[in-house]
Design a protein around this motif. Structure first.
Motif, PDB file in Angstrom:
ATOM      1  N   LEU A 124       2.491   4.481   3.812  1.00 49.07           N
ATOM      2  CA  LEU A 124       1.443   3.701   3.222  1.00 49.07           C
ATOM      3  C   LEU A 124       2.104   2.929   2.699  1.00 49.07           C
ATOM      4  CD1 LEU A 124       0.646   6.995   1.124  1.00 49.07           C
ATOM      5  CD2 LEU A 124      -0.635   6.228   2.330  1.00 49.07           C
ATOM      6  N   THR A 125       1.768   1.624   2.588  1.00 50.05           N
ATOM      7  CA  THR A 125       2.357   0.360   1.397  1.00 50.05           C
ATOM      8  C   THR A 125       2.136   0.212   0.131  1.00 50.05           C
ATOM      9  OG1 THR A 125       2.593  -0.568   3.998  1.00 50.05           O
ATOM     10  CG2 THR A 125       2.504  -1.746   1.717  1.00 50.05           C
ATOM     11  N   ASP A 126       1.927  -0.274  -0.935  1.00 49.78           N
ATOM     12  CA  ASP A 126       1.993  -0.963  -2.150  1.00 49.78           C
ATOM     13  C   ASP A 126       1.459  -1.941  -2.299  1.00 49.78           C
ATOM     14  OD1 ASP A 126       4.060  -2.069  -2.708  1.00 49.78           O
ATOM     15  OD2 ASP A 126       4.655   0.129  -3.960  1.00 49.78           O
ATOM     16  N   SER A 127       1.091  -2.721  -3.151  1.00 51.28           N
ATOM     17  CA  SER A 127       0.899  -3.609  -3.548  1.00 51.28           C
ATOM     18  C   SER A 127       1.887  -5.050  -3.299  1.00 51.28           C
ATOM     19  CB  SER A 127       0.139  -3.792  -4.386  1.00 51.28           C
ATOM     20  OG  SER A 127       0.749  -3.477  -5.499  1.00 51.28           O
ATOM     21  N   GLU A 128       3.323  -4.609  -3.294  1.00 51.89           N
ATOM     22  CA  GLU A 128       4.131  -4.342  -3.526  1.00 51.89           C
ATOM     23  C   GLU A 128       5.294  -5.330  -2.625  1.00 51.89           C
ATOM     24  OE1 GLU A 128       6.254  -2.533  -6.834  1.00 51.89           O
ATOM     25  OE2 GLU A 128       4.988  -3.766  -8.433  1.00 51.89           O
ATOM     26  N   GLY A 129       4.889  -4.159  -1.193  1.00 51.55           N
ATOM     27  CA  GLY A 129       5.541  -3.801  -0.072  1.00 51.55           C
ATOM     28  C   GLY A 129       6.282  -2.874   0.293  1.00 51.55           C
ATOM     29  N   ASN A 130       6.086  -1.878  -0.672  1.00 54.87           N
ATOM     30  CA  ASN A 130       6.827  -0.673  -0.770  1.00 54.87           C
ATOM     31  C   ASN A 130       6.138  -0.171   0.221  1.00 54.87           C
ATOM     32  OD1 ASN A 130       8.645  -1.851  -2.765  1.00 54.87           O
ATOM     33  ND2 ASN A 130       7.477  -1.015  -4.209  1.00 54.87           N
ATOM     34  N   THR A 131       6.680   0.740   0.990  1.00 58.19           N
ATOM     35  CA  THR A 131       6.337   1.810   2.190  1.00 58.19           C
ATOM     36  C   THR A 131       6.608   3.373   1.768  1.00 58.19           C
ATOM     37  OG1 THR A 131       8.376   1.344   3.410  1.00 58.19           O
ATOM     38  CG2 THR A 131       6.407   0.116   3.746  1.00 58.19           C
ATOM     39  N   VAL A 132       5.952   4.239   2.161  1.00 59.04           N
ATOM     40  CA  VAL A 132       6.278   5.864   1.660  1.00 59.04           C
ATOM     41  C   VAL A 132       6.020   5.955   3.097  1.00 59.04           C
ATOM     42  CG1 VAL A 132       4.821   6.758   0.177  1.00 59.04           C
ATOM     43  CG2 VAL A 132       6.762   8.106   0.342  1.00 59.04           C
TER      44      VAL A 132
END
Length: 218
Positions: A124-132
Protein backbone atom coordinates in the motif's frame (compact mmCIF):
# COMPACT_ATOMS: atom_id res chain seq x y z
CA UNK A 1 2.28 3.24 27.21
CA UNK A 2 1.30 0.61 29.79
CA UNK A 3 4.78 0.23 31.31
CA UNK A 4 4.94 3.97 32.05
CA UNK A 5 1.50 4.09 33.62
CA UNK A 6 1.44 0.76 35.42
CA UNK A 7 5.08 -0.28 35.89
CA UNK A 8 4.98 -3.20 33.44
CA UNK A 9 8.24 -4.19 31.74
CA UNK A 10 9.30 -6.90 29.31
CA UNK A 11 9.18 -10.31 30.97
CA UNK A 12 6.76 -9.32 33.73
CA UNK A 13 4.82 -12.42 34.85
CA UNK A 14 1.14 -12.68 35.68
CA UNK A 15 0.18 -9.27 34.24
CA UNK A 16 -3.53 -8.41 34.36
CA UNK A 17 -5.41 -5.57 32.71
CA UNK A 18 -8.89 -4.76 31.41
CA UNK A 19 -9.40 -3.73 27.77
CA UNK A 20 -11.75 -3.99 24.79
CA UNK A 21 -11.50 -6.86 22.32
CA UNK A 22 -10.97 -5.25 18.90
CA UNK A 23 -9.76 -7.77 16.31
CA UNK A 24 -8.21 -11.11 15.34
CA UNK A 25 -5.10 -11.73 13.23
CA UNK A 26 -4.99 -15.54 13.37
CA UNK A 27 -6.16 -18.46 15.55
CA UNK A 28 -3.79 -17.48 18.38
CA UNK A 29 -3.45 -13.71 18.00
CA UNK A 30 -6.08 -11.20 19.12
CA UNK A 31 -5.95 -7.44 19.67
CA UNK A 32 -7.07 -5.58 22.77
CA UNK A 33 -7.39 -1.82 23.17
CA UNK A 34 -6.10 -0.80 26.57
CA UNK A 35 -6.40 2.91 27.49
CA UNK A 36 -5.95 3.86 23.81
CA UNK A 37 -2.97 1.53 23.45
CA UNK A 38 -2.94 -1.74 21.49
CA UNK A 39 -1.96 -5.03 23.13
CA UNK A 40 -1.91 -8.54 21.64
CA UNK A 41 -3.55 -11.38 23.57
CA UNK A 42 -1.80 -14.59 22.50
CA UNK A 43 -3.30 -18.03 23.12
CA UNK A 44 -5.12 -20.54 20.91
CA UNK A 45 -8.83 -19.67 20.58
CA UNK A 46 -8.81 -17.63 23.78
CA UNK A 47 -11.25 -14.97 22.52
CA UNK A 48 -13.24 -16.94 19.94
CA UNK A 49 -16.37 -17.01 22.11
CA UNK A 50 -16.40 -13.20 22.53
CA UNK A 51 -17.73 -10.45 20.30
CA UNK A 52 -15.74 -7.40 19.24
CA UNK A 53 -16.29 -4.63 21.78
CA UNK A 54 -16.43 -6.97 24.77
CA UNK A 55 -14.60 -5.67 27.82
CA UNK A 56 -12.30 -8.39 29.11
CA UNK A 57 -9.69 -8.96 31.79
CA UNK A 58 -6.56 -10.49 30.26
CA UNK A 59 -3.93 -12.20 32.44
CA UNK A 60 -0.59 -13.62 31.30
CA UNK A 61 3.11 -12.91 30.74
CA UNK A 62 4.24 -9.69 29.08
CA UNK A 63 6.51 -9.87 26.02
CA UNK A 64 7.61 -6.70 24.19
CA UNK A 65 8.69 -7.21 20.57
CA UNK A 66 9.90 -4.15 18.60
CA UNK A 67 7.45 -2.02 20.55
CA UNK A 68 4.55 -4.45 20.21
CA UNK A 69 3.10 -5.56 23.54
CA UNK A 70 1.95 -9.18 23.80
CA UNK A 71 0.37 -11.03 26.71
CA UNK A 72 1.35 -14.66 26.10
CA UNK A 73 -0.24 -17.83 27.47
CA UNK A 74 -3.09 -15.63 28.55
CA UNK A 75 -6.46 -16.32 30.10
CA UNK A 76 -9.51 -14.11 29.62
CA UNK A 77 -12.37 -13.19 31.92
CA UNK A 78 -15.45 -11.30 30.70
CA UNK A 79 -16.25 -7.93 32.28
CA UNK A 80 -18.99 -6.80 29.87
CA UNK A 81 -20.04 -8.49 26.65
CA UNK A 82 -20.49 -5.50 24.36
CA UNK A 83 -19.22 -2.01 23.82
CA UNK A 84 -17.99 0.47 21.22
CA UNK A 85 -14.54 0.21 19.64
CA UNK A 86 -12.66 3.37 18.66
CA UNK A 87 -11.21 2.94 15.14
CA UNK A 88 -8.78 5.73 14.15
CA UNK A 89 -8.81 6.93 10.53
CA UNK A 90 -5.41 7.61 8.95
CA UNK A 91 -4.40 8.96 5.54
CA UNK A 92 -0.64 8.86 6.17
CA UNK A 93 1.59 5.95 7.20
CA UNK A 94 4.08 8.29 8.91
CA UNK A 95 2.83 7.49 12.41
CA UNK A 96 1.56 3.92 11.95
CA UNK A 97 3.97 2.75 14.64
CA UNK A 98 1.87 4.68 17.17
CA UNK A 99 -1.02 2.29 16.48
CA UNK A 100 0.57 -1.14 16.93
CA UNK A 101 -1.98 -3.88 17.68
CA UNK A 102 -4.87 -1.52 16.93
CA UNK A 103 -7.57 -1.68 14.29
CA UNK A 104 -7.35 1.34 11.99
CA UNK A 105 -8.94 2.60 8.79
CA UNK A 106 -6.45 3.62 6.09
CA UNK A 107 -8.18 6.18 3.87
CA UNK A 108 -7.51 6.85 0.19
CA UNK A 109 -4.34 4.78 -0.14
CA UNK A 110 -3.13 3.17 -3.35
CA UNK A 111 -3.20 -0.60 -3.73
CA UNK A 112 0.24 -0.82 -5.35
CA UNK A 113 0.36 -4.61 -5.51
CA UNK A 114 -1.82 -7.44 -4.25
CA UNK A 115 -1.05 -10.99 -3.12
CA UNK A 116 -4.28 -12.75 -2.13
CA UNK A 117 -2.70 -15.72 -0.38
CA UNK A 118 -1.76 -16.59 3.16
CA UNK A 119 1.92 -15.92 2.48
CA UNK A 120 3.78 -12.93 1.12
CA UNK A 121 3.04 -9.22 0.96
CA UNK A 122 0.77 -6.81 -0.80
CA UNK A 123 1.92 -3.18 -0.88
CA UNK A 124 0.00 0.00 0.00
CA UNK A 125 1.19 3.54 -0.75
CA UNK A 126 -0.10 6.74 0.88
CA UNK A 127 -0.38 10.18 -0.77
CA UNK A 128 3.08 11.12 0.55
CA UNK A 129 4.73 8.15 -1.16
CA UNK A 130 5.19 6.12 2.05
CA UNK A 131 4.66 2.39 1.62
CA UNK A 132 3.63 -0.36 4.02
CA UNK A 133 3.39 -4.10 3.52
CA UNK A 134 -0.01 -5.74 3.92
CA UNK A 135 1.18 -9.15 5.11
CA UNK A 136 -0.85 -12.28 4.43
CA UNK A 137 -3.92 -10.52 3.03
CA UNK A 138 -5.57 -13.94 2.86
CA UNK A 139 -8.62 -12.58 1.05
CA UNK A 140 -9.75 -12.36 -2.58
CA UNK A 141 -9.65 -9.00 -4.27
CA UNK A 142 -13.22 -7.82 -5.04
CA UNK A 143 -13.98 -7.78 -8.77
CA UNK A 144 -14.55 -4.01 -8.69
CA UNK A 145 -11.10 -3.27 -7.17
CA UNK A 146 -7.92 -3.34 -9.24
CA UNK A 147 -4.24 -2.91 -8.48
CA UNK A 148 -3.52 0.81 -8.80
CA UNK A 149 -6.89 1.89 -7.35
CA UNK A 150 -7.20 4.19 -4.38
CA UNK A 151 -8.90 2.26 -1.60
CA UNK A 152 -9.99 2.62 2.01
CA UNK A 153 -9.13 -0.38 4.18
CA UNK A 154 -9.94 -1.62 7.68
CA UNK A 155 -6.82 -3.43 8.95
CA UNK A 156 -4.76 -4.21 12.06
CA UNK A 157 -1.33 -2.62 12.54
CA UNK A 158 1.43 -5.09 13.39
CA UNK A 159 5.19 -5.35 13.20
CA UNK A 160 7.81 -7.86 12.05
CA UNK A 161 11.13 -6.04 11.81
CA UNK A 162 9.14 -3.21 10.19
CA UNK A 163 5.60 -1.96 10.69
CA UNK A 164 3.05 -3.86 8.58
CA UNK A 165 -0.71 -4.22 8.41
CA UNK A 166 -2.77 -7.40 8.68
CA UNK A 167 -6.27 -8.46 7.72
CA UNK A 168 -8.79 -8.47 10.58
CA UNK A 169 -10.37 -11.94 10.45
CA UNK A 170 -13.33 -10.84 12.57
CA UNK A 171 -14.61 -8.08 10.26
CA UNK A 172 -15.29 -8.90 6.61
CA UNK A 173 -15.50 -5.22 5.57
CA UNK A 174 -11.79 -4.95 4.73
CA UNK A 175 -12.55 -2.68 1.76
CA UNK A 176 -14.74 0.26 2.73
CA UNK A 177 -16.75 2.30 0.22
CA UNK A 178 -18.83 5.44 0.71
CA UNK A 179 -22.25 5.67 -0.95
CA UNK A 180 -20.71 7.88 -3.66
CA UNK A 181 -17.98 5.28 -4.24
CA UNK A 182 -20.61 2.56 -4.65
CA UNK A 183 -22.65 4.54 -7.19
CA UNK A 184 -19.51 5.34 -9.18
CA UNK A 185 -18.46 1.68 -9.24
CA UNK A 186 -21.93 0.59 -10.34
CA UNK A 187 -22.10 3.22 -13.10
CA UNK A 188 -18.66 2.25 -14.36
CA UNK A 189 -19.89 -1.34 -14.75
CA UNK A 190 -22.59 -0.23 -17.22
CA UNK A 191 -20.51 -0.58 -20.39
CA UNK A 192 -21.55 -1.71 -23.84
CA UNK A 193 -18.89 -4.13 -25.01
CA UNK A 194 -20.00 -4.48 -28.66
CA UNK A 195 -20.71 -1.00 -29.95
CA UNK A 196 -20.57 -2.13 -33.58
CA UNK A 197 -23.70 -4.18 -33.03
CA UNK A 198 -25.73 -1.03 -32.33
CA UNK A 199 -26.38 -0.05 -35.94
CA UNK A 200 -30.16 -0.05 -36.31
CA UNK A 201 -32.03 3.23 -35.95
CA UNK A 202 -34.41 3.06 -33.02
CA UNK A 203 -32.77 0.00 -31.55
CA UNK A 204 -33.68 -0.39 -27.87
CA UNK A 205 -31.12 -0.95 -25.17
CA UNK A 206 -32.33 -2.30 -21.82
CA UNK A 207 -30.17 -1.32 -18.87
CA UNK A 208 -30.59 -2.56 -15.28
CA UNK A 209 -32.18 -0.32 -12.67
CA UNK A 210 -29.66 -1.26 -10.02
CA UNK A 211 -25.89 -1.59 -10.10
CA UNK A 212 -23.97 -4.78 -10.64
CA UNK A 213 -21.66 -4.57 -7.62
CA UNK A 214 -23.56 -2.78 -4.84
CA UNK A 215 -27.15 -2.59 -6.11
CA UNK A 216 -27.14 1.23 -6.29
CA UNK A 217 -30.23 2.91 -7.76
CA UNK A 218 -28.86 4.15 -11.08
Amino acid sequence: KPEAAYGMTNGTKNVSFVGFYTGKIDSKTYTIEFDGFGVVAYNQGVLDSYSVGASVKVTGDLVIYNGLYEISNCTVEAITLDGAVDVPELESFAKLSDYLARVVILKNVTLTSFNPGSKGNSVLTDSEGNTVNWYQANIDLPSYVQVGDKVTLRVIVGIHYNVQVRTDLIDSTTFIFTDADKVAKDKAALTITNENALTEVGQQILLPLTGTHFGSNI
